[in-house]
Write a protein that holds these residues in place. Structure first.
Motif, PDB file in Angstrom:
ATOM      1  N   UNK A 150       0.822  -1.212   0.000  1.00 14.57           N
ATOM      2  CA  UNK A 150       0.000   0.000   0.000  1.00 14.57           C
ATOM      3  C   UNK A 150       0.848   1.251   0.000  1.00 14.57           C
ATOM      4  N   UNK A 151       1.929   1.244   0.766  1.00 12.57           N
ATOM      5  CA  UNK A 151       2.834   2.397   0.786  1.00 12.57           C
ATOM      6  C   UNK A 151       3.438   2.622  -0.591  1.00 12.57           C
ATOM      7  N   UNK A 152       3.858   1.547  -1.245  1.00 16.93           N
ATOM      8  CA  UNK A 152       4.419   1.658  -2.595  1.00 16.93           C
ATOM      9  C   UNK A 152       3.391   2.281  -3.539  1.00 16.93           C
ATOM     10  N   UNK A 153       2.148   1.806  -3.466  1.00 19.41           N
ATOM     11  CA  UNK A 153       1.098   2.305  -4.368  1.00 19.41           C
ATOM     12  C   UNK A 153       0.737   3.755  -4.065  1.00 19.41           C
ATOM     13  N   UNK A 154       0.561   4.080  -2.791  1.00 17.85           N
ATOM     14  CA  UNK A 154       0.117   5.432  -2.422  1.00 17.85           C
ATOM     15  C   UNK A 154       1.185   6.484  -2.691  1.00 17.85           C
ATOM     16  N   UNK A 155       2.446   6.104  -2.531  1.00 21.01           N
ATOM     17  CA  UNK A 155       3.526   7.074  -2.725  1.00 21.01           C
ATOM     18  C   UNK A 155       3.947   7.206  -4.179  1.00 21.01           C
ATOM     19  N   UNK A 156       3.335   6.420  -5.056  1.00 21.74           N
ATOM     20  CA  UNK A 156       3.706   6.497  -6.467  1.00 21.74           C
ATOM     21  C   UNK A 156       3.405   7.872  -7.052  1.00 21.74           C
ATOM     22  N   UNK A 157       2.248   8.411  -6.736  1.00 23.50           N
ATOM     23  CA  UNK A 157       1.844   9.700  -7.319  1.00 23.50           C
ATOM     24  C   UNK A 157       1.513  10.751  -6.276  1.00 23.50           C
ATOM     25  N   UNK A 158       1.733  10.420  -5.000  1.00 27.69           N
ATOM     26  CA  UNK A 158       1.333  11.351  -3.951  1.00 27.69           C
ATOM     27  C   UNK A 158       2.467  11.552  -2.966  1.00 27.69           C
ATOM     28  N   UNK A 159       2.294  12.521  -2.061  1.00 29.07           N
ATOM     29  CA  UNK A 159       3.331  12.832  -1.076  1.00 29.07           C
ATOM     30  C   UNK A 159       3.199  11.915   0.132  1.00 29.07           C
ATOM     31  N   UNK A 160       4.142  12.054   1.057  1.00 25.38           N
ATOM     32  CA  UNK A 160       4.125  11.217   2.254  1.00 25.38           C
ATOM     33  C   UNK A 160       2.874  11.462   3.094  1.00 25.38           C
ATOM     34  N   UNK A 161       2.250  12.619   2.938  1.00 23.72           N
ATOM     35  CA  UNK A 161       1.014  12.904   3.676  1.00 23.72           C
ATOM     36  C   UNK A 161      -0.089  11.906   3.326  1.00 23.72           C
ATOM     37  N   UNK A 162       0.012  11.283   2.154  1.00 29.19           N
ATOM     38  CA  UNK A 162      -1.015  10.332   1.725  1.00 29.19           C
ATOM     39  C   UNK A 162      -0.941   9.018   2.494  1.00 29.19           C
ATOM     40  N   UNK A 163       0.168   8.806   3.193  1.00 29.41           N
ATOM     41  CA  UNK A 163       0.365   7.533   3.875  1.00 29.41           C
ATOM     42  C   UNK A 163      -0.245   7.598   5.270  1.00 29.41           C
ATOM     43  N   UNK A 164      -1.513   7.235   5.375  1.00 33.63           N
ATOM     44  CA  UNK A 164      -2.209   7.232   6.655  1.00 33.63           C
ATOM     45  C   UNK A 164      -3.165   6.047   6.713  1.00 33.63           C
ATOM     46  N   UNK A 165      -3.763   5.855   7.879  1.00 35.39           N
ATOM     47  CA  UNK A 165      -4.625   4.688   8.081  1.00 35.39           C
ATOM     48  C   UNK A 165      -5.797   4.693   7.110  1.00 35.39           C
ATOM     49  N   UNK A 166      -6.436   5.861   6.928  1.00 33.26           N
ATOM     50  CA  UNK A 166      -7.613   5.936   6.050  1.00 33.26           C
ATOM     51  C   UNK A 166      -7.259   5.590   4.608  1.00 33.26           C
ATOM     52  N   UNK A 167      -6.153   6.155   4.111  1.00 34.05           N
ATOM     53  CA  UNK A 167      -5.759   5.907   2.722  1.00 34.05           C
ATOM     54  C   UNK A 167      -5.375   4.445   2.518  1.00 34.05           C
ATOM     55  N   UNK A 168      -4.671   3.872   3.472  1.00 38.33           N
ATOM     56  CA  UNK A 168      -4.294   2.467   3.348  1.00 38.33           C
ATOM     57  C   UNK A 168      -5.515   1.562   3.406  1.00 38.33           C
ATOM     58  N   UNK A 169      -6.475   1.919   4.255  1.00 44.37           N
ATOM     59  CA  UNK A 169      -7.707   1.124   4.328  1.00 44.37           C
ATOM     60  C   UNK A 169      -8.440   1.152   2.987  1.00 44.37           C
ATOM     61  N   UNK A 170      -8.529   2.346   2.384  1.00 37.06           N
ATOM     62  CA  UNK A 170      -9.185   2.448   1.078  1.00 37.06           C
ATOM     63  C   UNK A 170      -8.447   1.620   0.036  1.00 37.06           C
ATOM     64  N   UNK A 171      -7.130   1.695   0.047  1.00 39.72           N
ATOM     65  CA  UNK A 171      -6.335   0.931  -0.915  1.00 39.72           C
ATOM     66  C   UNK A 171      -6.552  -0.569  -0.731  1.00 39.72           C
ATOM     67  N   UNK A 172      -6.695  -1.016   0.523  1.00 36.77           N
ATOM     68  CA  UNK A 172      -6.889  -2.433   0.809  1.00 36.77           C
ATOM     69  C   UNK A 172      -8.334  -2.882   0.610  1.00 36.77           C
ATOM     70  N   UNK A 173      -9.244  -1.910   0.429  1.00 32.46           N
ATOM     71  CA  UNK A 173     -10.643  -2.251   0.211  1.00 32.46           C
ATOM     72  C   UNK A 173     -11.392  -2.613   1.478  1.00 32.46           C
TER      73      UNK A 173
END
Length: 201
Positions: free
Chosen positions: A19-42
């Motif tokens: 999830x960190x790899x995916x979220x940080x591909x096009x976004x900043x480190x601010x994107x790496x949080x519980x909510x964003x990871x939960x959305x990525x994991x479905x």
């Protein structure tokens, strides 16, 4: 396949690292949080929080799991390169490896922030991984030379590798992979000559 991605993993720490790899591909480190990871994991944030919960809280736990899992991938990447002969430290050759190094750099910064908040675990995992690379670098260089390599040579070779990696992950790097690899190879050859007095034939 990138060494920094492990698809189809069922382990929570590996899923968080992906999830960190995916979220940080096009976004900043601010994107790496519980909510964003939960959305990525479905899953819902609550469901992920329940799986992550520990005495340190979800944010602390998520960063610890993510950094430790990704540090394991980093260690595998750097060690694989050092198994070659000569043992030239790893440099990012592909776009996926460049992105992997950008994720690593982001996690290093997050670990520094966590350290300032009183959570030393992510920083400790990163320090241990960097020390492991230096130990493998020393062992493989010693084996290649047939004699012990000095602390100073290991320090300089590692520092050169770190600097070249930092350059290669810039949007517009100053050097190419081939240029960087040549510089590391020259440094290794200089270590050979200064240690053994034997020049490459």
């Amino acid at each position: 396949m990138s060494p920094f991605v492990r698809p189809d993993s069922a382990r929570l720490d590996e899923m968080l690292a992906d999830g960190a790899v995916a979220l940080l591909r096009d976004r900043s480190v601010d994107a790496l949080n519980v909510s964003a990871l939960a959305r990525w994991m479905g899953v819902t944030r609550q469901a992920l929080s329940e799986r992550l919960w520990s005495s340190g809280g979800t944010r602390r736990r998520i960063l610890q799991l993510t950094v430790v899992a990704f540090a394991d991938r980093w260690a595998g990447w750097v060690q694989a390169a050092l198994l070659e002969d000569p043992p030239v430290p790893a440099l990012p050759r592909s776009a996926e490896e460049v992105h992997g190094l950008r994720v690593w750099a982001a996690l290093v910064e997050l670990a520094r922030g966590e350290l300032a908040r009183g959570n030393p675990d992510p920083a400790a995992a990163i320090v241990a991984t960097r020390e492991l690379e230096r130990e493998v670098m020393r062992d493989r260089t010693t084996s290649w030379l047939g004699t012990d390599v000095s602390d100073q040579d290991v320090l300089e070779l590692g520092a050169l590798a770190d600097g070249l990696r930092a350059d290669l992950i810039l949007s517009v790097p100053r050097s190419s992979f081939d240029d960087a690899h040549r510089l590391l190879s020259r440094r290794l050859e200089a270590i050979r000559v200064s240690t053994t007095g034997i020049e490459q034939q």
